[in-house]
Design an enzyme around this catalytic site. Structure first.
Site, PDB file in Angstrom:
ATOM      1  N   THR A 184       0.558  21.716  -6.558  1.00  0.00           N
ATOM      2  CA  THR A 184       1.606  20.697  -6.510  1.00  0.00           C
ATOM      3  C   THR A 184       2.610  21.024  -7.608  1.00  0.00           C
ATOM      4  O   THR A 184       2.245  21.581  -8.634  1.00  0.00           O
ATOM      5  CB  THR A 184       1.032  19.301  -6.817  1.00  0.00           C
ATOM      6  OG1 THR A 184       0.451  19.334  -8.124  1.00  0.00           O
ATOM      7  CG2 THR A 184      -0.037  18.903  -5.814  1.00  0.00           C
ATOM      8  N   GLU A 332      -0.634  17.762  -0.567  1.00  0.00           N
ATOM      9  CA  GLU A 332      -2.044  17.426  -0.359  1.00  0.00           C
ATOM     10  C   GLU A 332      -2.371  17.155   1.107  1.00  0.00           C
ATOM     11  O   GLU A 332      -3.510  16.890   1.458  1.00  0.00           O
ATOM     12  CB  GLU A 332      -2.412  16.194  -1.201  1.00  0.00           C
ATOM     13  CG  GLU A 332      -2.512  16.465  -2.703  1.00  0.00           C
ATOM     14  CD  GLU A 332      -1.190  16.274  -3.434  1.00  0.00           C
ATOM     15  OE1 GLU A 332      -0.126  16.366  -2.781  1.00  0.00           O
ATOM     16  OE2 GLU A 332      -1.228  16.036  -4.651  1.00  0.00           O
ATOM     17  N   LYS A 443      12.336  -1.831 -11.260  1.00  0.00           N
ATOM     18  CA  LYS A 443      11.824  -3.191 -11.392  1.00  0.00           C
ATOM     19  C   LYS A 443      12.825  -4.027 -12.185  1.00  0.00           C
ATOM     20  O   LYS A 443      13.028  -3.793 -13.369  1.00  0.00           O
ATOM     21  CB  LYS A 443      10.478  -3.173 -12.105  1.00  0.00           C
ATOM     22  CG  LYS A 443       9.756  -4.493 -12.001  1.00  0.00           C
ATOM     23  CD  LYS A 443       8.334  -4.411 -12.519  1.00  0.00           C
ATOM     24  CE  LYS A 443       7.552  -5.615 -12.037  1.00  0.00           C
ATOM     25  NZ  LYS A 443       6.235  -5.702 -12.619  1.00  0.00           N
ATOM     26  N   TRP A 448      11.158  -5.728  -7.103  1.00  0.00           N
ATOM     27  CA  TRP A 448      11.339  -4.289  -6.913  1.00  0.00           C
ATOM     28  C   TRP A 448      12.604  -3.978  -6.112  1.00  0.00           C
ATOM     29  O   TRP A 448      12.947  -4.689  -5.180  1.00  0.00           O
ATOM     30  CB  TRP A 448      10.146  -3.708  -6.152  1.00  0.00           C
ATOM     31  CG  TRP A 448       8.855  -3.818  -6.914  1.00  0.00           C
ATOM     32  CD1 TRP A 448       7.831  -4.685  -6.660  1.00  0.00           C
ATOM     33  CD2 TRP A 448       8.450  -3.041  -8.034  1.00  0.00           C
ATOM     34  NE1 TRP A 448       6.816  -4.494  -7.567  1.00  0.00           N
ATOM     35  CE2 TRP A 448       7.172  -3.493  -8.422  1.00  0.00           C
ATOM     36  CE3 TRP A 448       9.052  -2.007  -8.773  1.00  0.00           C
ATOM     37  CZ2 TRP A 448       6.474  -2.953  -9.499  1.00  0.00           C
ATOM     38  CZ3 TRP A 448       8.361  -1.472  -9.841  1.00  0.00           C
ATOM     39  CH2 TRP A 448       7.086  -1.936 -10.198  1.00  0.00           C
TER      40      TRP A 448
END
Ligand code: AMP
Length: 547
Positions: A184, A332, A443, A448
């Site tokens: 990754t 992944e 936030k 949010w």
């Protein structure tokens, strides 16, 4: 009672063995690193893969050994995918855009025994050599005539192939044998290795081939020509090197030319019908299409993923009759999770409504299960409203990380699902909406705001070529959103103009408090906007109310 059917282990080499017989004439078109264009059928490729397997064995490569690649999308890279896994070794693809520090880490962590490198990247290796394993052998992916001058001790790819037999007696292996390794591009901490198996790779190839394959356009000769701009050096070019031979599609390998102009002319000459890549690549291509006054002659489909495709980009393509397939996935997941092939009823809708669907991150592929959960791990309904952290499960999803116990322990939840780190909703029809990376959500006052939504809305203004929304510290609201934007032309819209333009889609408190104009946005090694680096660049920035 058990079924009474044979069990044949799934193996990667069987894909090419099949294509060499059943799709023999299809194959690879490569822009070589030195510029020449070469053509090689799957039958010829299979024979060369046999030679390469003999060459690898002659170098002492054993089952389980890691063999690295540092290379563009080209036929030799494709050959390595098959030959390395075919003999039971592990093809470790390295992203040349990683930092020196990350590259040193992963070559040592993977304990690579040989590295195959394109001439372009030899200087990178030369600079790192003293930090790499002493016994790491280097093979330059070139013929004798195109071997570069280098202080390093190197082998020549075609030199190793010379005189090798084309027939190789492929060993039969357990289908769970490791086949390839991709780290990754970790923005925090060291990169982690996703270790794909033969089984996961073949199942992923079936998935990509059966779901995306039928939707791919054909040219007037009935050929499917796909251009993977997505690199073979990261997440297996979204599985195309494995899916294309199964469905008999040609792969047009662009080599080093990934700018808009090079891509446009390659697509035009090679009658590319479908091209796959991240949004930043398509910004370059769209610029070139505008300059040329037309799209590449056969281009009818683009697959966009890796980060959210801005609605403005989707609309530009669709208006020139290029179907946009907006997909989502991650390293992944091998990496495909969802696809943007639309159900027939959506294709009948008027343009704007159709775009509402295209903007979403598609529906899951068969073989990939999705769930969203709240902070306590409780499943949330798939009603299009509930938002939660996205977890995935399936045969092409990692169960842990290569040689990394600590990260492996944290990878799965109690039910055995993998946490993606994305925050999402899923509607009744199974369409996924990625709201954000959890760490990129803004936030403000306990509520949010999705940075992806803000970016989409800002980029729908003609004056904004690209933009990133980030949260900056605010004493009262915790965080407030601001935009960092690249202008499309000379006239930069003011903050008020942008806020007015975006107002229809947001509550007033969600609109950005500032816009900072920059020449370009920092990118990660996989071509996504790097919010981490952006935040570093803005370390001294203060919210307008504090400045
Ligand atoms: P990587 O492992 O580098 O491929 O990154 C995976 C991450 O990229 C995902 O977890 C998402 O956050 C993001 N991503 C990939 N595709 C999309 C998409 N179509 N829309 C929004 N984010 C995406």
């Amino acid at each position: 009672m058990q079924g009474m059917m044979m069990h044949r282990p799934l193996s990667i080499i069987s894909i090419l063995e099949f294509a060499a017989e059943a799709n023999a004439r299809a194959g690879l078109v490569t822009v070589e690193t030195h510029g020449e264009v070469t053509r090689q059928s799957y039958r010829e490729t299979y024979a060369r893969v046999g030679q390469l397997a003999h060459a690898l064995s002659a170098m002492g490569i054993k089952p389980g050994d890691r063999v690295a690649t540092l290379a563009w999308n080209n036929r030799r890279h494709f050959e390595l995918y098959y030959a390395i896994s075919g003999i039971g070794a592990v093809c470790h693809t390295i992203n040349p855009r990683l930092s020196a520090e990350q590259m040193i880490y992963i070559v040592n962590h993977a304990a690579d025994r040989v590295i195959f490198v394109d001439a372009t990247f030899l200087p990178i290796l030369a600079a790192l050599k003293e930090h790499l394993p002493d016994d790491l052998r280097i093979v330059v992916m070139a013929d004798h005539d195109h071997m570069p001058d280098t202080p390093l001790e190197v082998f020549c790819y075609e030199g190793l192939m010379d005189g090798q037999k084309t027939v190789y007696d492929w060993p039969e292996m357990d289908e769970n044998t490791a086949a390839s390794l991709c780290y990754t591009s970790g923005t925090t901490g060291n990169p982690k290795g996703a270790l794909y198996s033969h089984r996961s790779t073949v199942l992923h190839a079936f998935m990509v081939g059966t779901i995306l394959g039928p939707a791919l356009p054909r040219d007037e000769m009935g050929k499917t020509n796909i251009l993977p701009v997505v690199p073979l050096f990261h997440v297996n070019a979204w599985g195309l090197p494995y899916a294309a031979p199964i469905i008999g599609a040609n792969l047009i390998m662009p080599g080093p030319g990934l700018d808009g102009e090079s891509l446009w002319s390659l697509m035009d000459t090679e009658k590319v019908g479908s091209a796959w890549g991240v949004p930043t690549v398509w910004m370059g291509l769209l610029g070139e299409i505008e300059k040329q006054g037309r799209k590449p002659v056969a281009l009818a489909d683009v697959v966009i993923g890796g980060s959210a495709a801005p609605r403005s980009m989707i609309e530009k393509f669709e208006k020139m009759d290029v179907n946009v397939n907006h997909a989502w996935g991650m390293t992944e997941m091998s990496p495909i999770g969802t696809h943007g092939v639309m159900p027939p009823e959506v294709n009948q809708l008027p343009f704007e409504e159709r775009m509402d669907y295209k903007q979403l991150q598609g529906r899951r592929c068969f073989g990939v299960d999705l769930k969203i959960v709240d902070e306590d791990g409780n499943r949330q309904p798939h009603d299009g409203k509930a938002i939660g952290e996205l977890y995935v499960r399936g045969n092409s999803v990692v169960s842990g990380y290569f040689n990394n116990e600590e990260a492996s322990e944290k990878a799965l939840d109690a039910e055995g699902w993998f946490g993606t780190g994305d925050v999402a909703s899923i509607n009744e029809d199974g369409f996924l909406t990625i709201q954000d990376r959890a760490k990129d959500l803004i936030k403000s006052g306990g509520e949010w705001i999705s940075s992806i939504d803000l970016e989409n809305a800002a980029m729908s203004h003609a004056g904004v070529a690209n933009c990133a929304a980030i949260g900056v510290a605010h004493p009262k609201w915790d965080e407030r959103p601001i935009l960092v934007a690249v202008a499309a032309g000379e006239d930069k819209p003011s903050l008020d103009v942008l806020r007015d333009h975006m107002a229809a889609h947001f509550a007033k408190w969600q609109l950005p408090d500032d816009v900072i104009w920059v020449e370009e946005l920092p990118l990660t090694a996989t071509g996504k906007v790097s919010k981490l680096n952006l935040r570093k660049q803005l370390a001294d920035y203060k919210h307008p109310e504090l400045a």
